[in-house]
Design a protein around this motif. Structure first.
Motif, PDB file in Angstrom:
ATOM      1  N   GLY A  61       0.438  -5.552   0.763  1.00 38.86           N
ATOM      2  CA  GLY A  61       0.127  -4.267   0.135  1.00 38.86           C
ATOM      3  C   GLY A  61       1.043  -3.157   0.611  1.00 38.86           C
ATOM      4  O   GLY A  61       0.684  -1.985   0.551  1.00 38.86           O
ATOM      5  N   MET A  62       2.202  -3.539   1.106  1.00 38.57           N
ATOM      6  CA  MET A  62       3.188  -2.521   1.499  1.00 38.57           C
ATOM      7  C   MET A  62       4.587  -3.133   1.597  1.00 38.57           C
ATOM      8  O   MET A  62       4.732  -4.360   1.618  1.00 38.57           O
ATOM      9  CB  MET A  62       2.802  -1.873   2.817  1.00 38.57           C
ATOM     10  CG  MET A  62       2.772  -2.831   3.969  1.00 38.57           C
ATOM     11  SD  MET A  62       2.382  -1.907   5.468  1.00 38.57           S
ATOM     12  CE  MET A  62       1.721  -3.196   6.477  1.00 38.57           C
ATOM     13  N   THR A  63       5.568  -2.266   1.686  1.00 36.10           N
ATOM     14  CA  THR A  63       6.960  -2.692   1.711  1.00 36.10           C
ATOM     15  C   THR A  63       7.356  -3.092   3.127  1.00 36.10           C
ATOM     16  O   THR A  63       7.283  -2.266   4.040  1.00 36.10           O
ATOM     17  CB  THR A  63       7.850  -1.537   1.207  1.00 36.10           C
ATOM     18  OG1 THR A  63       7.338  -1.093  -0.045  1.00 36.10           O
ATOM     19  CG2 THR A  63       9.293  -1.975   1.056  1.00 36.10           C
ATOM     20  N   LEU A  64       7.751  -4.346   3.286  1.00 37.97           N
ATOM     21  CA  LEU A  64       7.982  -4.844   4.645  1.00 37.97           C
ATOM     22  C   LEU A  64       9.450  -4.807   5.082  1.00 37.97           C
ATOM     23  O   LEU A  64       9.747  -5.000   6.249  1.00 37.97           O
ATOM     24  CB  LEU A  64       7.455  -6.275   4.774  1.00 37.97           C
ATOM     25  CG  LEU A  64       5.935  -6.425   4.595  1.00 37.97           C
ATOM     26  CD1 LEU A  64       5.542  -7.896   4.604  1.00 37.97           C
ATOM     27  CD2 LEU A  64       5.171  -5.676   5.676  1.00 37.97           C
TER      28      LEU A  64
ATOM     29  N   LEU B   6       2.011  -1.289  -4.777  1.00 35.04           N
ATOM     30  CA  LEU B   6       1.691  -2.577  -4.150  1.00 35.04           C
ATOM     31  C   LEU B   6       0.204  -2.675  -3.814  1.00 35.04           C
ATOM     32  O   LEU B   6      -0.426  -3.710  -4.019  1.00 35.04           O
ATOM     33  CB  LEU B   6       2.528  -2.774  -2.877  1.00 35.04           C
ATOM     34  CG  LEU B   6       4.003  -3.124  -3.074  1.00 35.04           C
ATOM     35  CD1 LEU B   6       4.775  -2.976  -1.770  1.00 35.04           C
ATOM     36  CD2 LEU B   6       4.158  -4.542  -3.622  1.00 35.04           C
ATOM     37  N   ARG B   7      -0.351  -1.580  -3.325  1.00 34.24           N
ATOM     38  CA  ARG B   7      -1.792  -1.570  -3.003  1.00 34.24           C
ATOM     39  C   ARG B   7      -2.612  -1.760  -4.259  1.00 34.24           C
ATOM     40  O   ARG B   7      -3.577  -2.512  -4.299  1.00 34.24           O
ATOM     41  CB  ARG B   7      -2.169  -0.230  -2.348  1.00 34.24           C
ATOM     42  CG  ARG B   7      -1.983  -0.223  -0.833  1.00 34.24           C
ATOM     43  CD  ARG B   7      -2.745   0.933  -0.189  1.00 34.24           C
ATOM     44  NE  ARG B   7      -2.389   2.220  -0.761  1.00 34.24           N
ATOM     45  CZ  ARG B   7      -1.320   2.922  -0.397  1.00 34.24           C
ATOM     46  NH1 ARG B   7      -0.500   2.466   0.530  1.00 34.24           N
ATOM     47  NH2 ARG B   7      -1.067   4.100  -0.945  1.00 34.24           N
ATOM     48  N   ASN B   8      -2.180  -1.059  -5.288  1.00 35.74           N
ATOM     49  CA  ASN B   8      -2.825  -1.139  -6.572  1.00 35.74           C
ATOM     50  C   ASN B   8      -2.804  -2.557  -7.130  1.00 35.74           C
ATOM     51  O   ASN B   8      -3.809  -3.079  -7.621  1.00 35.74           O
ATOM     52  CB  ASN B   8      -2.046  -0.225  -7.521  1.00 35.74           C
ATOM     53  CG  ASN B   8      -2.974   0.462  -8.481  1.00 35.74           C
ATOM     54  OD1 ASN B   8      -3.912  -0.173  -8.949  1.00 35.74           O
ATOM     55  ND2 ASN B   8      -2.715   1.725  -8.757  1.00 35.74           N
ATOM     56  N   LEU B   9      -1.635  -3.193  -7.029  1.00 36.48           N
ATOM     57  CA  LEU B   9      -1.466  -4.535  -7.563  1.00 36.48           C
ATOM     58  C   LEU B   9      -2.261  -5.555  -6.766  1.00 36.48           C
ATOM     59  O   LEU B   9      -2.727  -6.556  -7.300  1.00 36.48           O
ATOM     60  CB  LEU B   9       0.010  -4.923  -7.577  1.00 36.48           C
ATOM     61  CG  LEU B   9       0.893  -4.157  -8.561  1.00 36.48           C
ATOM     62  CD1 LEU B   9       2.353  -4.484  -8.340  1.00 36.48           C
ATOM     63  CD2 LEU B   9       0.490  -4.464 -10.001  1.00 36.48           C
ATOM     64  N   ALA B  10      -2.422  -5.269  -5.471  1.00 38.51           N
ATOM     65  CA  ALA B  10      -3.187  -6.170  -4.628  1.00 38.51           C
ATOM     66  C   ALA B  10      -4.650  -6.183  -5.078  1.00 38.51           C
ATOM     67  O   ALA B  10      -5.329  -7.203  -5.000  1.00 38.51           O
ATOM     68  CB  ALA B  10      -3.069  -5.754  -3.169  1.00 38.51           C
ATOM     69  N   GLU B  11      -5.109  -5.028  -5.565  1.00 34.23           N
ATOM     70  CA  GLU B  11      -6.504  -4.933  -5.993  1.00 34.23           C
ATOM     71  C   GLU B  11      -6.737  -5.553  -7.376  1.00 34.23           C
ATOM     72  O   GLU B  11      -7.697  -6.246  -7.612  1.00 34.23           O
ATOM     73  CB  GLU B  11      -6.950  -3.471  -5.986  1.00 34.23           C
ATOM     74  CG  GLU B  11      -7.268  -2.977  -4.583  1.00 34.23           C
ATOM     75  CD  GLU B  11      -7.260  -1.462  -4.481  1.00 34.23           C
ATOM     76  OE1 GLU B  11      -7.427  -0.783  -5.517  1.00 34.23           O
ATOM     77  OE2 GLU B  11      -7.068  -0.952  -3.361  1.00 34.23           O
ATOM     78  N   ARG B  12      -5.863  -5.273  -8.269  1.00 30.88           N
ATOM     79  CA  ARG B  12      -6.008  -5.831  -9.636  1.00 30.88           C
ATOM     80  C   ARG B  12      -4.612  -6.199 -10.130  1.00 30.88           C
ATOM     81  O   ARG B  12      -3.725  -5.375 -10.211  1.00 30.88           O
ATOM     82  CB  ARG B  12      -6.649  -4.816 -10.571  1.00 30.88           C
ATOM     83  CG  ARG B  12      -5.988  -3.457 -10.450  1.00 30.88           C
ATOM     84  CD  ARG B  12      -6.456  -2.471 -11.490  1.00 30.88           C
ATOM     85  NE  ARG B  12      -5.530  -1.349 -11.424  1.00 30.88           N
ATOM     86  CZ  ARG B  12      -4.489  -1.194 -12.211  1.00 30.88           C
ATOM     87  NH1 ARG B  12      -4.235  -2.059 -13.160  1.00 30.88           N
ATOM     88  NH2 ARG B  12      -3.678  -0.159 -12.080  1.00 30.88           N
ATOM     89  N   SER B  13      -4.431  -7.469 -10.431  1.00 29.98           N
ATOM     90  CA  SER B  13      -3.118  -7.885 -10.899  1.00 29.98           C
ATOM     91  C   SER B  13      -2.997  -7.534 -12.376  1.00 29.98           C
ATOM     92  O   SER B  13      -3.542  -8.212 -13.231  1.00 29.98           O
ATOM     93  CB  SER B  13      -2.908  -9.382 -10.673  1.00 29.98           C
ATOM     94  OG  SER B  13      -3.966 -10.083 -11.264  1.00 29.98           O
ATOM     95  N   ALA B  14      -2.349  -6.440 -12.623  1.00 29.22           N
ATOM     96  CA  ALA B  14      -2.278  -5.924 -13.986  1.00 29.22           C
ATOM     97  C   ALA B  14      -0.832  -5.786 -14.430  1.00 29.22           C
ATOM     98  O   ALA B  14       0.050  -5.558 -13.621  1.00 29.22           O
ATOM     99  CB  ALA B  14      -2.962  -4.556 -14.044  1.00 29.22           C
ATOM    100  N   GLY B  15      -0.641  -5.941 -15.714  1.00 23.40           N
ATOM    101  CA  GLY B  15       0.661  -5.672 -16.318  1.00 23.40           C
ATOM    102  C   GLY B  15       1.739  -6.613 -15.825  1.00 23.40           C
ATOM    103  O   GLY B  15       1.476  -7.635 -15.189  1.00 23.40           O
ATOM    104  N   ASN B  16       2.952  -6.231 -16.082  1.00 25.40           N
ATOM    105  CA  ASN B  16       4.080  -7.029 -15.666  1.00 25.40           C
ATOM    106  C   ASN B  16       4.524  -6.609 -14.271  1.00 25.40           C
ATOM    107  O   ASN B  16       5.258  -5.653 -14.093  1.00 25.40           O
ATOM    108  CB  ASN B  16       5.219  -6.864 -16.673  1.00 25.40           C
ATOM    109  CG  ASN B  16       6.349  -7.825 -16.364  1.00 25.40           C
ATOM    110  OD1 ASN B  16       6.507  -8.247 -15.212  1.00 25.40           O
ATOM    111  ND2 ASN B  16       7.110  -8.163 -17.371  1.00 25.40           N
ATOM    112  N   VAL B  17       4.020  -7.341 -13.291  1.00 25.98           N
ATOM    113  CA  VAL B  17       4.248  -6.980 -11.890  1.00 25.98           C
ATOM    114  C   VAL B  17       5.742  -6.871 -11.590  1.00 25.98           C
ATOM    115  O   VAL B  17       6.221  -5.900 -11.012  1.00 25.98           O
ATOM    116  CB  VAL B  17       3.601  -8.030 -10.956  1.00 25.98           C
ATOM    117  CG1 VAL B  17       3.960  -7.741  -9.516  1.00 25.98           C
ATOM    118  CG2 VAL B  17       2.100  -8.039 -11.142  1.00 25.98           C
ATOM    119  N   GLY B  18       6.482  -7.896 -12.025  1.00 30.50           N
ATOM    120  CA  GLY B  18       7.904  -7.942 -11.735  1.00 30.50           C
ATOM    121  C   GLY B  18       8.648  -6.732 -12.252  1.00 30.50           C
ATOM    122  O   GLY B  18       9.431  -6.117 -11.534  1.00 30.50           O
TER     123      GLY B  18
END
Ligand SMILES: Nc1ncnc2c1ncn2[C@@H]1O[C@H](COP(=O)(O)OP(=O)(O)O)[C@@H](O)[C@H]1O
Ligand SMILES: [Mg+2]
Length: 416
Positions: free
Chosen positions: A293-296, A174-186
């Motif tokens: 950026g984290m699991t809530l 999640l932290r990674n995705l917050a920084e750069r939206s890459a690949g298939n997030v879902g």
């Protein structure tokens, strides 16, 4: 179950300890910082392979040996169960070069995983911090549930450890995705969601079960303790409602706040039900998780609430009421542990007498005859009645060394 013998080498301030422990009550008296808590920590460490205090294994190794070329610490216990005697030991060995220590666990001389140790010796520990269980942090209350459940059910322990590992990985993503939206997030999240609920479902369901069991016992104890009319309730305060399935992706979840205040009660919730529900909530909460950026949602955010009637004691209880509730739920834990495992746990009371008033102290001491073995630490002998002292095995600790107190000696060591 009888912890017959405890050996410690280089554990905290115990350089070398060989201690025989009888059934019944053992009282260890000592001034502050002499090794009372360290002794009970060692027993809990052998029972759970986890320290209640240390952030890392290295903290447990005596400072005196840290600079040696090959520092180590070793804890060993001899436990009698019926006719059988089992030996368990944990050795802490340095990990090459990085200053950390790894643990090597053995049962009857055979190398085992730490998980295999859990449940061989069941303990209930009551520490000064536990007196503030009701007013303390949610993390403290989760730990309280986890330590009890781990000792009752090895499956729980495995699930919890799996959950924590997967959670760390999901959060990293999640932290990674917050920084750069890459690949298939879902797709990436889906993978971790499914892994997370595998173990998360069991954690949620078993906590829900334990809270329900604790409530039944604790309410009875509480009536006695408070001599009162108000009934104590324990409620699960999860970060998501395991009995509710949100409608779909990014679904609003308006009930969350109320849920945290009033709690839920599903004593018969199964792990599968909790899995399905947690999966749906993770899915619905994706955009929130990505933004944060984290699991809530999930059991890492659960809490446990104590109520008198509709009143949450954390917010509205007096300090006395909070302490009575904490004491009641600790005593309930002893009763449940005995019922589930068919034998009373080893009761460990770490310096709690001074935290309680005379009434609650007397109530706490009543639990001692209900267990087979109790080890109690104290700064003062005066908290114990002459009767209790007469029957107890008495030890004194000074700078990590224990000595037996003969008759009459206690007058000298009390120091007043
Ligand atoms: N790794 C360690 N090596 C040596 N001494 C330690 C270590 N960790 C803690 N201690 C010492 O242990 C003592 C505290 O012991 P503790 O059991 O907490 O005391 P208390 O009797 O008050 O419960 C302190 O003197 C502390 O400095
Ligand atoms: Mg202490």
């Amino acid at each position: 179950m009888h912890l017959r013998h405890l050996s410690l080498t280089n554990f905290r301030n115990y350089i070398r300890l060989e201690l025989d422990l009888p059934l019944g009550l053992t009282i260890v008296q000592g001034q502050n910082a002499q090794g009372k808590s360290n002794l009970l920590e060692a027993i809990v460490y052998l029972a759970t392979s986890k320290s209640l205090r240390a952030g890392s294994e290295a903290e447990l190794v005596s400072w005196q040996v840290r600079d040696e070329p090959y520092p180590f610490a070793r804890l060993a216990a001899e436990i009698q169960r019926g006719e059988r005697v089992e030996r368990i030991d944990i050795t802490l060995l340095p990990n090459k070069g990085n200053g950390r220590f790894r643990k090597q666990v053995r049962i009857n001389g055979v190398n085992k995983r730490a998980m295999d140790l859990v449940g061989m010796m069941r303990t209930v520990i009551f520490r000064p911090e536990d007196v503030d269980l009701v007013s303390g942090s949610p993390g403290q209350r989760r730990r309280y549930l986890d330590i009890a459940l781990c000792q009752m059910e090895p499956d729980y322990c495995r699930a919890l450890s799996h959950y924590q590992k997967v959670l760390a990985q999901r959060n990293a993503l999640l932290r990674n995705l917050a920084e750069r939206s890459a690949g298939n997030v879902g797709e990436q999240l889906r993978f971790w969601d499914e892994k997370l609920v595998e173990s998360g479902g069991l954690v949620v369901a078993r906590r829900q079960w334990l809270i329900h069991e604790l409530e039944k016992e604790a309410a009875l104890v509480h009536l006695d303790l408070s001599g009162g009319v108000e009934r104590l309730h324990l409620r699960y305060l999860p970060s998501f409602d395991p009995g509710h399935q949100p409608a779909g992706a990014h679904a609003a979840y308006p009930g969350a706040q109320a849920l945290r205040e009033r709690g839920v009660s599903y004593p018969d919730l199964t792990a599968d039900q909790a899995r399905a529900s947690l999966l749906a909530h993770l899915y619905a909460g994706r955009s929130r998780d990505l933004a944060a950026g984290m699991t809530l949602v999930g059991p890492h955010r659960d809490d446990l609430g104590f109520y008198l009637g509709e009143r949450n004691l954390r917010a509205y209880g007096s300090r006395g009421q909070q302490r009575t509730a904490a004491l009641a739920s600790k005593l309930a834990e002893v009763a449940i542990m005995a019922r589930i495992s068919g034998e009373a746990p080893i009761l460990l009371l770490d310096d709690v007498m001074s935290e309680l008033d005379a009434t609650r102290r007397a109530m706490l001491l009543q639990v001692i005859p209900t267990v087979k073995q109790a080890i109690v630490t104290t700064t003062d002998w005066q908290y114990f009645s002459a009767d209790l002292l007469a029957d107890a095995h008495r030890l004194q600790v000074h700078e990590g060394r224990l000595q037996i107190c003969g008759p009459g000696v206690e007058d000298d060591v009390s120091g007043f």
